[in-house]
Structure formats: structure tokens, C-alpha cells
Write a protein that holds these residues in place. Structure first.
Motif, PDB file in Angstrom:
ATOM      1  N   UNK A 123       1.771  -9.145   0.657  1.00  0.00           N
ATOM      2  CA  UNK A 123       0.904  -9.969  -0.201  1.00  0.00           C
ATOM      3  C   UNK A 123      -0.562  -9.590  -0.033  1.00  0.00           C
ATOM      4  N   UNK A 124      -0.968  -9.294   1.200  1.00  0.00           N
ATOM      5  CA  UNK A 124      -2.381  -9.035   1.472  1.00  0.00           C
ATOM      6  C   UNK A 124      -2.791  -7.628   1.052  1.00  0.00           C
ATOM      7  N   UNK A 125      -1.962  -6.633   1.398  1.00  0.00           N
ATOM      8  CA  UNK A 125      -2.365  -5.241   1.197  1.00  0.00           C
ATOM      9  C   UNK A 125      -1.685  -4.560   0.005  1.00  0.00           C
TER      10      UNK A 125
ATOM     11  N   UNK B  56     -10.787  -5.922   0.450  1.00  0.00           N
ATOM     12  CA  UNK B  56     -11.346  -5.942   1.798  1.00  0.00           C
ATOM     13  C   UNK B  56     -11.296  -7.362   2.362  1.00  0.00           C
ATOM     14  N   UNK B  57     -10.799  -7.499   3.587  1.00  0.00           N
ATOM     15  CA  UNK B  57     -10.669  -8.814   4.198  1.00  0.00           C
ATOM     16  C   UNK B  57     -12.009  -9.297   4.739  1.00  0.00           C
ATOM     17  N   UNK B  58     -12.241 -10.615   4.622  1.00  0.00           N
ATOM     18  CA  UNK B  58     -13.438 -11.209   5.220  1.00  0.00           C
ATOM     19  C   UNK B  58     -13.216 -11.353   6.722  1.00  0.00           C
TER      20      UNK B  58
ATOM     21  N   UNK C 177       0.812  -5.975  -5.566  1.00  0.00           N
ATOM     22  CA  UNK C 177       1.537  -5.547  -6.758  1.00  0.00           C
ATOM     23  C   UNK C 177       3.044  -5.513  -6.536  1.00  0.00           C
ATOM     24  N   UNK C 178       3.444  -5.293  -5.281  1.00  0.00           N
ATOM     25  CA  UNK C 178       4.881  -5.265  -4.995  1.00  0.00           C
ATOM     26  C   UNK C 178       5.525  -6.621  -5.239  1.00  0.00           C
ATOM     27  N   UNK C 179       4.756  -7.704  -5.020  1.00  0.00           N
ATOM     28  CA  UNK C 179       5.298  -9.041  -5.226  1.00  0.00           C
ATOM     29  C   UNK C 179       5.418  -9.407  -6.697  1.00  0.00           C
ATOM     30  N   UNK C 180       4.882  -8.562  -7.569  1.00  0.00           N
ATOM     31  CA  UNK C 180       5.056  -8.815  -8.997  1.00  0.00           C
ATOM     32  C   UNK C 180       6.421  -8.355  -9.477  1.00  0.00           C
TER      33      UNK C 180
END
Length: 312
Positions: free
Chosen positions: A69-71, A1-3, A74-77
Motif C-alpha cells: 500500500x505504501x510503496x 516520499x514518506x514524512x 497500484x498493485x492494490x488496484x
């Protein structure tokens, strides 16, 4: 959750991305329309259109990477996603800055009058200059891609039950970052040289030509000053863009760094967003095109309002 702060920065970055796409899309449409109307494509129109299209792709690449990256971190792994983004970044970013550098050089050759035989040769053979610049782009890719391929290949060998971000050492990432942006640094240095020569040309011109009695500067001085302002704005915006991209790279080593990442993203988007607006305001053809489009939109709104009143 974003601040709250992260949400605000993400909204700003997304708005900048949308403005960048709209502004650069407008430049591409106006130049394509004029080329169709005149049944020919001038060199400047081609460069402006290529610059606008490449920046649209650059914006989409940056915003796509940010949302992943934000949502969906895991794809960036996946090393395959990193490999794809690296190759796209090399092609699109270097192509975008190549178009910007080529545009500044063409304006420089048209504006400045040096008596040196090399400059006179370049002025007479502007098409040759264009092909020389294409050669610089190809050489940049030729040096960049083999290094990027080697680093990606080595990373694949190290990629065993761990993420790409963790498996790659800091020194390797810095080396990777420097070489994948080597072409951009080269074009930036060319831009600095062009800016210095423009300032030098203005100084020489002002030294030869005094201000008129009315206090107004002559046309050549105005053109010099306008070109320097556009070029300096590009350099400043590029530095901000480079700082933003660098911050995003640093975020690979900082866990839970969404706030810093989005700050870098917001800074990086200032360049494609603002510079397109500067080009529109500085180019009389684009400025006239924007006025025509605004008038058409105004007329269409009036027509819709008139139709709705008649229906009532």
C-alpha cells in the motif's frame, strides 16, 4: 516520499513485526525440539506450535500488505491481489484466533473444577473437545468463504476502469469486513465466556478457601490468577489488534492516509508481538527454553571472544 512521522511509525511497525516473528518462531522451535526429544507431540505442544506458526503468517500478511500500500499502491488496484489477500486473511486470521481460543479452553479445563456433569464430561474427553473445536473452525470457514467469494465476484463485475477501493460501496465493504471476520468474532466471544468462568471459579474458590495464616495464597488461587492475567492480556491485545485492522480498512476511503494507515498498522502488530512474549513468560517450559538459548548464546559469544584473543 514518506514524512518523518510516517517513517517513524513504519519503523516501529516493522520492528514489532520482526519481534513477533522472532517470538513466535522461538515458541515453535522450543515446542518442536521438546516433541522431538520426547518422541511424542502433546496436545498443548501442538496447539502452541500451530498458534506460533499461524501468527508468523499473520504478521507477514499484514506487513506485506502495508508495504504494498505504501510503496506500490497500484498493485492494490488489482482485484486479483485483493481476492488473494482476502482468502489468505480468512484462513490465517481465523486459524490464528482458533488456536488461541483452543489454548485458553484447554488451560481452562485443566485449571477449573466445576461439579456440573457437562464440565466433568468435557474434562474426561478432552480429545473430543479438540475435535469439536475443529468443527467450529470448519463451520466458520463454511459460512465465511461463500460470502467472500460472492462479494469478490460482484466486485469483479463492477471493476471497469476503476480501482477496487472506489468501485466497492461503503455498505458492501462493511458487509464484506463483517463476514470475513465472523469467525474471529465467534472465537472472541468464546474467549470472553472462558474468562468470565475463570473469574467465577476464582471467586468460588476464594469463598471456600480462606487465606492461610502466613498470608500466602494457595497454589490453586495462584494458578487461577495467572490464567486470568494471561487471558485478559489476550483480550486487551485482541481489541487493539481489531482496532488497528479496522483503521486500515477505513483508510481505503481516505486519500493520502498513509499516516493513519501506519498508526493502525502499529496498533495491529501489538497483539502478535506482545502476546507471544506473555506466553513465553507464563509457560514454564518456554521460559526454561528461553533461559537455555540465552545461556547458549552467552557461551558461544564467550567462545568467540576467547578465540579472537588467542589469535591476537
Amino acid at each position: 516520499m514518506l514524512s518523518t512521522a510516517e517513517g517513524v511509525l513504519l519503523s516501529i511497525a516493522t520492528s514489532e513485526a520482526m519481534l513477533g516473528v522472532i517470538g513466535n518462531g522461538f515458541i515453535a522451535v522450543v515446542n518442536c525440539t521438546d516433541s522431538t526429544r520426547n518422541k511424542m507431540i502433546s496436545m498443548i505442544n501442538f496447539i502452541l506450535t500451530g498458534l506460533a506458526i499461524s501468527r508468523i503468517f499473520l504478521v507477514w500478511l499484514l506487513i506485506s500488505e502495508a508495504y504494498i500500500k505504501i510503496f506500490s499502491p497500484n498493485l492494490l488496484s488489482s482485484i486479483n491481489i485483493i481476492e488473494l489477500m482476502t482468502y489468505l486473511w480468512i484462513i490465517i486470521s481465523q486459524l490464528s484466533f482458533w488456536f488461541a481460543t483452543t489454548l485458553s479452553i484447554f488451560y481452562f479445563i485443566k485449571i477449573v473444577n466445576f461439579s456440573h456433569y457437562i464440565f466433568l464430561w468435557l474434562k474426561r474427553r478432552i480429545n473430543t473437545v479438540f475435535f469439536l473445536l475443529i468443527g467450529c473452525l470448519l463451520v466458520s470457514w463454511l459460512f465465511t468463504f461463500p460470502v467472500a467469494v460472492k462479494i469478490i465476484r460482484d466486485s469483479k463485475m463492477q471493476y471497469i476502469n476503476t480501482s477496487w477501493q472506489i468501485s466497492m460501496k461503503k455498505s458492501e465493504l462493511i458487509f464484506h469486513y463483517a463476514f470475513t471476520n465472523g469467525g474471529i468474532f465467534l472465537f472472541f466471544m468464546i474467549m470472553l465466556v472462558v474468562c468470565f468462568l475463570l473469574i467465577f471459579s476464582l471467586w468460588r474458590h476464594n469463598k471456600r478457601t480462606q487465606l492461610s495464616e502466613s498470608g500466602f495464597r494457595d497454589l490453586n488461587t495462584e494458578v487461577h490468577v495467572k490464567a486470568i492475567k494471561v487471558l485478559m492480556s489476550f483480550i486487551i491485545l485482541f481489541v487493539l489488534h481489531f482496532m488497528g485492522v479496522t483503521i486500515n480498512i477505513i483508510c481505503l476511503f481516505i486519500p493520502e492516509s498513509n499516516l493513519l494507515f501506519m498508526f493502525g498498522l502499529t496498533t495491529a502488530f501489538i497483539y502478535p508481538c506482545c502476546h507471544s512474549l506473555i506466553l513465553i513468560l507464563a509457560n514454564s517450559q518456554l521460559k526454561q527454553g528461553s533461559v537455555r538459548i540465552l545461556q547458549q548464546l552467552k557461551c558461544s559469544k564467550k567462545g568467540k571472544l576467547h578465540d579472537s584473543l588467542e589469535e591476537k
